[in-house]
Design a protein around this motif. Structure first.
Motif, PDB file in Angstrom:
ATOM      1  N   PHE A 119       1.193  -4.742   4.027  1.00 42.41           N
ATOM      2  CA  PHE A 119       0.662  -3.476   3.520  1.00 42.41           C
ATOM      3  C   PHE A 119       1.343  -2.254   4.145  1.00 42.41           C
ATOM      4  O   PHE A 119       0.684  -1.258   4.448  1.00 42.41           O
ATOM      5  CB  PHE A 119      -0.847  -3.411   3.753  1.00 42.41           C
ATOM      6  CG  PHE A 119      -1.579  -4.639   3.290  1.00 42.41           C
ATOM      7  CD1 PHE A 119      -1.640  -4.972   1.950  1.00 42.41           C
ATOM      8  CD2 PHE A 119      -2.194  -5.482   4.212  1.00 42.41           C
ATOM      9  CE1 PHE A 119      -2.312  -6.118   1.522  1.00 42.41           C
ATOM     10  CE2 PHE A 119      -2.862  -6.623   3.801  1.00 42.41           C
ATOM     11  CZ  PHE A 119      -2.918  -6.947   2.454  1.00 42.41           C
ATOM     12  N   ALA A 120       2.651  -2.318   4.311  1.00 38.70           N
ATOM     13  CA  ALA A 120       3.368  -1.237   4.991  1.00 38.70           C
ATOM     14  C   ALA A 120       3.209   0.104   4.288  1.00 38.70           C
ATOM     15  O   ALA A 120       3.163   1.155   4.940  1.00 38.70           O
ATOM     16  CB  ALA A 120       4.848  -1.593   5.100  1.00 38.70           C
ATOM     17  N   ASP A 121       3.130   0.092   2.957  1.00 35.98           N
ATOM     18  CA  ASP A 121       3.078   1.344   2.203  1.00 35.98           C
ATOM     19  C   ASP A 121       1.660   1.759   1.827  1.00 35.98           C
ATOM     20  O   ASP A 121       1.477   2.749   1.114  1.00 35.98           O
ATOM     21  CB  ASP A 121       3.914   1.214   0.925  1.00 35.98           C
ATOM     22  CG  ASP A 121       5.392   1.015   1.224  1.00 35.98           C
ATOM     23  OD1 ASP A 121       5.875   1.584   2.217  1.00 35.98           O
ATOM     24  OD2 ASP A 121       6.059   0.276   0.469  1.00 35.98           O
ATOM     25  N   GLU A 122       0.662   1.036   2.290  1.00 34.37           N
ATOM     26  CA  GLU A 122      -0.724   1.355   1.960  1.00 34.37           C
ATOM     27  C   GLU A 122      -1.391   2.131   3.090  1.00 34.37           C
ATOM     28  O   GLU A 122      -0.957   2.097   4.236  1.00 34.37           O
ATOM     29  CB  GLU A 122      -1.503   0.071   1.658  1.00 34.37           C
ATOM     30  CG  GLU A 122      -1.005  -0.653   0.426  1.00 34.37           C
ATOM     31  CD  GLU A 122      -1.895  -1.816   0.040  1.00 34.37           C
ATOM     32  OE1 GLU A 122      -3.042  -1.900   0.535  1.00 34.37           O
ATOM     33  OE2 GLU A 122      -1.435  -2.658  -0.764  1.00 34.37           O
ATOM     34  N   GLN A 123      -2.466   2.834   2.728  1.00 34.17           N
ATOM     35  CA  GLN A 123      -3.226   3.601   3.704  1.00 34.17           C
ATOM     36  C   GLN A 123      -4.164   2.646   4.453  1.00 34.17           C
ATOM     37  O   GLN A 123      -5.185   2.213   3.920  1.00 34.17           O
ATOM     38  CB  GLN A 123      -4.036   4.695   3.006  1.00 34.17           C
ATOM     39  CG  GLN A 123      -3.196   5.699   2.230  1.00 34.17           C
ATOM     40  CD  GLN A 123      -2.451   6.644   3.147  1.00 34.17           C
ATOM     41  OE1 GLN A 123      -2.988   7.148   4.122  1.00 34.17           O
ATOM     42  NE2 GLN A 123      -1.196   6.913   2.816  1.00 34.17           N
ATOM     43  N   ARG A 124      -3.793   2.310   5.685  1.00 30.54           N
ATOM     44  CA  ARG A 124      -4.558   1.357   6.491  1.00 30.54           C
ATOM     45  C   ARG A 124      -4.714   1.878   7.916  1.00 30.54           C
ATOM     46  O   ARG A 124      -3.894   2.661   8.389  1.00 30.54           O
ATOM     47  CB  ARG A 124      -3.831  -0.001   6.547  1.00 30.54           C
ATOM     48  CG  ARG A 124      -3.562  -0.638   5.177  1.00 30.54           C
ATOM     49  CD  ARG A 124      -4.817  -1.214   4.583  1.00 30.54           C
ATOM     50  NE  ARG A 124      -4.593  -1.792   3.272  1.00 30.54           N
ATOM     51  CZ  ARG A 124      -4.892  -3.053   2.940  1.00 30.54           C
ATOM     52  NH1 ARG A 124      -5.406  -3.865   3.850  1.00 30.54           N
ATOM     53  NH2 ARG A 124      -4.689  -3.498   1.705  1.00 30.54           N
ATOM     54  N   MET A 125      -5.768   1.435   8.614  1.00 29.32           N
ATOM     55  CA  MET A 125      -5.834   1.640  10.057  1.00 29.32           C
ATOM     56  C   MET A 125      -4.733   0.800  10.696  1.00 29.32           C
ATOM     57  O   MET A 125      -4.394  -0.262  10.184  1.00 29.32           O
ATOM     58  CB  MET A 125      -7.208   1.237  10.591  1.00 29.32           C
ATOM     59  CG  MET A 125      -8.347   2.100  10.082  1.00 29.32           C
ATOM     60  SD  MET A 125      -9.971   1.589  10.696  1.00 29.32           S
ATOM     61  CE  MET A 125     -10.260   0.117   9.694  1.00 29.32           C
ATOM     62  N   ARG A 126      -4.206   1.273  11.839  1.00 30.66           N
ATOM     63  CA  ARG A 126      -3.049   0.587  12.416  1.00 30.66           C
ATOM     64  C   ARG A 126      -3.135   0.564  13.943  1.00 30.66           C
ATOM     65  O   ARG A 126      -3.863   1.345  14.560  1.00 30.66           O
ATOM     66  CB  ARG A 126      -1.753   1.261  11.967  1.00 30.66           C
ATOM     67  CG  ARG A 126      -1.636   1.288  10.434  1.00 30.66           C
ATOM     68  CD  ARG A 126      -0.248   1.500   9.932  1.00 30.66           C
ATOM     69  NE  ARG A 126      -0.272   1.488   8.459  1.00 30.66           N
ATOM     70  CZ  ARG A 126       0.050   0.444   7.709  1.00 30.66           C
ATOM     71  NH1 ARG A 126       0.436  -0.689   8.286  1.00 30.66           N
ATOM     72  NH2 ARG A 126       0.002   0.506   6.390  1.00 30.66           N
TER      73      ARG A 126
END
Length: 267
Positions: A186-193
């Motif tokens: 999910f590199a291009d998605e809006q995620r917590m990291r």
């Protein structure tokens, strides 16, 4: 008139319980969502780290713990991180109870036996960026490897290795290629990291953001915010796995069970 009064009374009798229910649900949600809750679990733990908050120009908020490598312990968790009596952050990728990223302390995987699937001896499926501390040479590196057998260290009894995905903080031309080759989810998605970064003085940074952002935005925020030179590091597991235990803040992600954590050792 009488019917109208009875109808209004029934509406009040219906609305009051509904409002109470909404308030109760709201309170429970606030309790579960409060990033500061349950900090009393950590009372009495030595704080062998320095805490820092920063916000990038892109509004990505970073919560960071800086420490020296001699205060790092890679360990199994097996619960949501806030239930573990230790400071630190989530570690590598996992599926069910199987650890899919390298997590090795002094040549011993944290979750099983050497060469056993899911033990922390392997980066499953692909060679991936693995942050290595060589205790004998006192040197950090990021090595793209598939297993503990591939690691280059001076002394097999003095190192730790944490698997993830290469950030290539010193190479703007290479990092996107590495992220693709190493299959960052999910590199291009809006995620917590979350991530793990070191600088050229030997300081280590454990980083979590509850801000939903792409891998590129998270990486940029790190370059803008960490007060160090020669930065390099790895992406760790993200989204609901992005969790942190600190005296200053507890970040719970989505409260999922974490197989492995990077703990702050007080010794």
């Amino acid at each position: 008139m009488l019917l109208s009064k009875l109808w209004k009374r029934r509406k009040r009798l219906f609305l009051i319980p509904m409002l109470l229910l909404v308030l109760i649900v709201g309170a429970l949600y606030a309790l579960l969502s409060d990033p500061m809750k349950n900090k009393e679990v950590f009372d009495g733990l030595p704080e062998s780290y320095t805490y820092l908050e920063a916000e990038s120009f892109g509004k990505v908020k970073l919560h960071m713990m800086s420490l020296t490598p001699d205060h790092v312990t890679l360990r199994a968790a097996g619960t949501p991180l806030r239930q573990v009596k230790a400071y630190g952050i989530n570690g590598g990728f996992f599926y069910g109870e199987d650890l899919l990223s390298i997590a090795i302390m002094n040549d011993v995987p944290v979750s099983g036996d050497k060469n056993a699937y899911g033990s922390g001896w392997f980066n499953a499926k692909y060679p991936r960026g693995t942050l290595v501390w060589d205790g004998s040479s006192q040197r950090f590196s990021v090595q793209v490897v598939s297993s503990g057998d591939d690691l280059e260290v001076s002394d097999r009894s003095q190192y730790f290795a944490q698997g993830g995905i290469s950030m290539n903080l010193q190479n703007e031309d290479q990092w996107l290629t590495s992220v693709t080759q190493e299959h960052l989810p999910f590199a291009d998605e809006q995620r917590m990291r979350s991530g793990m970064v070191y600088d050229n003085t030997g300081k280590l940074w454990l980083i979590v953001t509850p801000s939903r952002c792409t891998a590129a935005e998270f990486r940029t925020a790190i370059l803008e915010s960490i007060p160090g030179e020669g930065l390099e590091g790895i992406f760790l597991d993200g989204d609901g796995s992005s969790q942190m235990n600190a005296s200053e803040v507890v970040i719970i992600g989505d409260q999922r069970m974490i197989v492995q954590m990077i703990a702050v050792d007080g010794d």
